[in-house]
Design an enzyme around this catalytic site. Structure first.
Site: not given
Length: 396
Positions: A128-131, A163, A246, A372
């Site tokens: 996954q290429g998000y952040s 990841s 997710e 959080n």
């Protein structure tokens, strides 16, 4: 919320349990009980393919794409039995649990026929290429750009905390396809092959000593013009839908992993006598109660109406992340100095004991997937309808 099972569901559970026990006691016994997400990648790839051949990889998918057309209850049952049998972490978790269902929702018929069978068969591993370095919790601030040149997209930018990228064949990437767009507008959801000159991957060594996460650099990386999931410029909707998935069925399997970790902490407390300490016993009891509450909460979330599912989903992440972080701290208090010793391996490497790794890895639980603090904002704004927190000059 139904807490009992039908006769056919009990038969499905027995079939799944028998197959998993047989496979993990035989050819793949070396993977049974494995908890490290970067260990034995070649063997875990073979396990992915073995699952696919037996049609256990994606049980909830349509049969024509390698699944079993399993019901929600059957999907929950398989997730529970997989964890109970000590199944290893899925090397293709992101493809199986997140991207696949998103393709089923947003993909064209051509995309479904190309990508889904390869995922279910374990022939294509996804990350996954998000952040990005400047867009972690604020995903809408991403800077990675993509421009269409003829029949290909040209992609430039950097992703981080990717990841298992070092083991992956493809990445699903959120990129800005409308120049000068701001926030969630002008983003597209691209499917990008990683085996090409424009892609480089740099592992990030973590506190556990492993490198599960990676930096992903895109320097004029290419993908076909048709490899857009959803509409061009509509990537935010697709990305948010994927994040909703997710919080879905895999949460019950996740809780079975938590069950195994809590059982290991309890066993250690009985072994070294710390279970006789009234404060330790109280914390163990609190952990047990918390885990059971999470299970019922997840069942209610998965079986409820859409509004209830949304509200439950935004509270679930902070619930399990905080619970597991506390469990890691409890594990260290139970083990004492024993937790500070790791068996030495050749070349100066080391292998963390399970409970020490639990403590170290759980430090990140309250950060990744939404910190959080971000989750509290979501609960306040989306769940309770409170005023939005000021977010500077960004619009959207």
């Amino acid at each position: 919320m139904r807490l009992t099972y039908t006769e056919s569901e009990r038969a499905f559970r027995a079939e799944a349990a028998d197959w998993l026990q047989s496979a993990l006691s035989g050819e793949f016994s070396d993977l049974r009980g494995l908890t490290n997400r970067v260990s034995a990648p070649k063997r875990r790839l073979e396990w992915e393919q073995h699952l696919g051949q037996a049609r256990w990889s994606v049980v909830g998918w349509p049969a024509k794409f390698g699944g079993r057309d399993a019901t929600l209850s059957e999907r929950l049952i398989f997730a529970e039995e997989y964890a109970a049998a000590g199944g290893p972490p899925r090397l293709n978790h992101l493809g199986v649990e997140l991207l696949g269902p998103t393709i089923l929702t947003y993909g064209t018929d051509a995309q479904k026929s190309v990508f889904l069978p390869a995922i279910s068969a374990g022939e294509a591993i996804w990350c996954q290429g998000y952040s990005e370095p400047s867009a972690g919790s604020d995903l809408s601030a991403i800077r990675t750009s993509a421009q269409l040149h003829g029949d290909q997209w040209s992609i430039n930018g950097q992703k981080v905390w990717t990841s298992l990228a070092q083991f992956s064949d493809w990445a699903f990437i959120l990129a800005r396809t409308t120049p000068k767009s701001v926030g969630r507008h002008g983003l597209s959801f691209l499917l990008v092959p990683l085996d090409q000159p424009g892609v480089s991957i740099r592992p990030i060594r973590q506190i556990t000593g492993d490198a599960e996460f990676n930096e992903l650099f895109l320097d004029d990386a290419r993908t076909a013009a048709d490899n857009v999931l959803g509409k061009v410029g509509g990537g935010w909707e697709v990305a948010m839908s994927l994040l909703g998935i997710e919080r879905g069925v895999s949460t019950l399997g996740q809780q079975m992993t938590f069950r195994n970790e809590l059982d290991a902490v309890m066993a250690a407390a009985r072994r070294n006598g710390t279970a006789k300490d009234p404060l330790i016993r109280q914390r163990l009891a609190q952990s047990e109660i918390g885990l059971r509450l999470m299970r019922f909460g997840a069942l209610r979330m998965l079986g409820g109406a859409s509004d209830n599912q949304t509200n439950a989903a935004i509270t679930y992440k902070i619930q399990w992340a905080s619970w597991r972080r506390s469990l890691g701290e409890l594990a260290m208090d139970v083990l004492g100095q024993e937790a500070e010793i790791a068996p030495a391996l050749p070349a100066g490497e080391y292998e963390m004991p399970m409970l020490t790794e639990l403590f170290l890895s759980s430090r990140a639980d309250t950060i990744y997937g939404g910190t959080n603090q971000i989750q509290r904002n979501l609960i306040a704004e989306r769940g309770l309808g409170l005023p939005r927190e000021p977010r500077g000059d960004l619009k959207g």
